[in-house]
Design a protein around this motif. Structure first.
Motif, mmCIF file in Angstrom:
data_model
loop_
_atom_site.group_PDB
_atom_site.id
_atom_site.type_symbol
_atom_site.label_atom_id
_atom_site.label_comp_id
_atom_site.label_asym_id
_atom_site.label_seq_id
_atom_site.Cartn_x
_atom_site.Cartn_y
_atom_site.Cartn_z
ATOM 1 N N ARG A 220 0.821 -1.211 0.000
ATOM 2 C CA ARG A 220 0.000 0.000 0.000
ATOM 3 C C ARG A 220 0.852 1.257 0.000
ATOM 4 N NH1 ARG A 220 -1.383 3.503 3.840
ATOM 5 N NH2 ARG A 220 -0.520 2.196 5.508
ATOM 6 N N THR A 223 2.388 1.819 -3.429
ATOM 7 C CA THR A 223 1.348 2.163 -4.400
ATOM 8 C C THR A 223 0.882 3.606 -4.218
ATOM 9 O OG1 THR A 223 0.609 -0.149 -4.450
ATOM 10 C CG2 THR A 223 -0.928 1.513 -5.288
ATOM 11 N N ALA A 244 4.713 -7.397 -0.134
ATOM 12 C CA ALA A 244 3.999 -7.371 -1.408
ATOM 13 C C ALA A 244 4.575 -6.273 -2.281
ATOM 14 C CB ALA A 244 2.506 -7.129 -1.188
ATOM 15 N N ASP A 245 4.462 -6.442 -3.587
ATOM 16 C CA ASP A 245 4.903 -5.410 -4.515
ATOM 17 C C ASP A 245 3.931 -4.245 -4.522
ATOM 18 O OD1 ASP A 245 7.214 -6.673 -5.621
ATOM 19 O OD2 ASP A 245 5.899 -7.987 -6.780
ATOM 20 N N ALA A 246 4.446 -3.068 -4.866
ATOM 21 C CA ALA A 246 3.560 -1.953 -5.177
ATOM 22 C C ALA A 246 2.786 -2.290 -6.447
ATOM 23 C CB ALA A 246 4.380 -0.683 -5.383
ATOM 24 N N GLU A 247 1.572 -1.794 -6.530
ATOM 25 C CA GLU A 247 0.752 -2.039 -7.717
ATOM 26 C C GLU A 247 1.185 -1.091 -8.830
ATOM 27 O OE1 GLU A 247 -3.386 -1.841 -6.847
ATOM 28 O OE2 GLU A 247 -3.231 -3.176 -5.114
ATOM 29 N N LEU A 248 1.521 -1.668 -9.973
ATOM 30 C CA LEU A 248 1.937 -0.883 -11.128
ATOM 31 C C LEU A 248 0.919 -1.060 -12.245
ATOM 32 C CD1 LEU A 248 5.761 -1.704 -11.248
ATOM 33 C CD2 LEU A 248 4.670 0.306 -10.259
ATOM 34 N N ASP A 249 0.113 -0.043 -12.466
ATOM 35 C CA ASP A 249 -0.838 -0.049 -13.572
ATOM 36 C C ASP A 249 -0.101 0.489 -14.793
ATOM 37 O OD1 ASP A 249 -2.796 0.762 -15.484
ATOM 38 O OD2 ASP A 249 -4.319 0.775 -13.906
ATOM 39 N N GLU A 250 0.328 -0.416 -15.652
ATOM 40 C CA GLU A 250 1.172 -0.026 -16.780
ATOM 41 C C GLU A 250 0.510 1.039 -17.647
ATOM 42 O OE1 GLU A 250 4.185 -1.017 -17.133
ATOM 43 O OE2 GLU A 250 4.349 -2.787 -15.860
#
Length: 330
Positions: A220, A223, A244-250
């Motif tokens: 979180r 992100t 967890a990974d950060a969320e990456l919205d390409e």
């Protein structure tokens, strides 16, 4: 010798002190009398067995970075190396012990004027911070957010960015790390355990947004930090301390022209020669008093479990080191 042996996966209590046979250096190896052993957050994740790095074979002696005096050499290694005080990686294990094997080519002599404990604190974190700093190509007045700014890598990134005349915003969990982070050169400090932390980040940028985020936390926090980047900003992703990974919205990143650097798999890992050069550079910067590692706490070898608990509690600052007993401190 005494060593911390891990015979099962689980909580810190699986790290138990044992008496084991002294290792003998083979071809291309040196034996180091360990004065200080580095502990990393990744090692706590491996120990748990539930982290993102898989489950290595057991039993094993954890520890991938040590400093001390070379006391023996392999049959094809120059015996003149005996007595040299070095820092070195161990190939992934064996560091939580009174004696540790390493490849001779990995052993880096500690420069004059630098304390051995500081050199050990820089072994992994220094090379990582320098690599990330150089990849980021920081410009003066860049508005930079450093996550986990009170940690080993984060505290070094704060110093490197501040030395490049960037406007550094240090972020970490809890108000107690503010004094440390600002003393390292951050213009301001933000506690990301607070629900309004991003508002405070935006205030610190004058409402413009961030030019660069150093994300070593992921999840979180990572992100949300990426969401505070201005159009054309960039994010350096190098860890996932949250698990967890950060969320990456390409699609959104492309639409906002956000550059992504530092991600394993996106950026080529440094070669062994490049890694050694980064370590040497970090040690020399510290010897010249241009980089200061923060050693927040040390533990005796038999308290490795307590050291892991402290790191997992997120209450530690800077680097955590183990100190085996004996006269090897160099």
């Amino acid at each position: 010798m005494r060593a911390v042996v891990m015979e099962e996966f689980g909580g810190p209590e699986v790290l138990r002190i044992r008496q084991v046979e002294d290792p003998l250096p083979g071809p291309g190896q040196v034996l180091v009398a360990v004065a200080y052993a580095s502990i990393t957050f990744v090692e706590t994740q491996v120990r748990s067995g539930d982290g993102p790095f898989g489950r290595p074979a057991l039993p094993r002696i954890p520890g991938n970075g040590v400093g001390g005096r070379i006391v023996a050499t392999g049959p094809d290694v120059d015996p003149a190396l005996r007595g040299t005080v070095v820092v070195t990686t161990t190939g992934g294990e064996g560091g939580y012990a009174e004696l540790a094997l390493a490849r001779a080519q990995d052993a880096v002599p500690v420069p004059a004027g630098l304390e051995l404990k500081d050199a050990v604190a820089l072994l992994a974190d220094g090379r990582t911070a320098l690599l990330l700093h150089r990849q980021a190509e920081i410009k003066p007045a860049d508005r930079i957010l450093v996550e986990a700014a009170g940690g080993g890598v984060g505290s070094l990134l704060v110093q490197l960015a501040a030395a490049a005349d960037a406007h550094v915003i240090g972020a970490a969990r809890g108000a107690g790390k503010a004094e440390l982070v600002t003393s390292l050169g951050a213009a301001s400090y933000v506690d990301y355990s607070r629900p309004d932390w991003l508002d405070r980040v935006m205030e610190a940028t004058g409402g413009v947004g961030l030019d660069l985020v150093f994300d070593g936390v992921g999840g979180r926090i990572g992100t949300e930090a990426i969401g505070a980047l201005r159009e054309g900003g960039r994010v350096s992703i190098y860890g996932m301390a949250s698990g967890a990974d950060a969320e990456l919205d390409e699609g959104r990143l492309r639409a906002r022209s956000i550059g992504v650097i530092g991600v394993i798999g996106r950026t080529a890992a440094p070669s062994p020669a490049q890694t050694r050069a980064l370590i040497v550079d970090a040690l020399n910067l510290a010897a010249d008093e241009r980089l200061r590692p923060v050693i927040g706490q040390t533990f005796p070898l038999e308290s490795a479990a307590a050291a892991h608990r402290a790191i997992e509690s997120r209450t530690t600052t800077g680097k955590t080191l183990l100190i085996p007993a004996g006269d090897a401190r160099g």
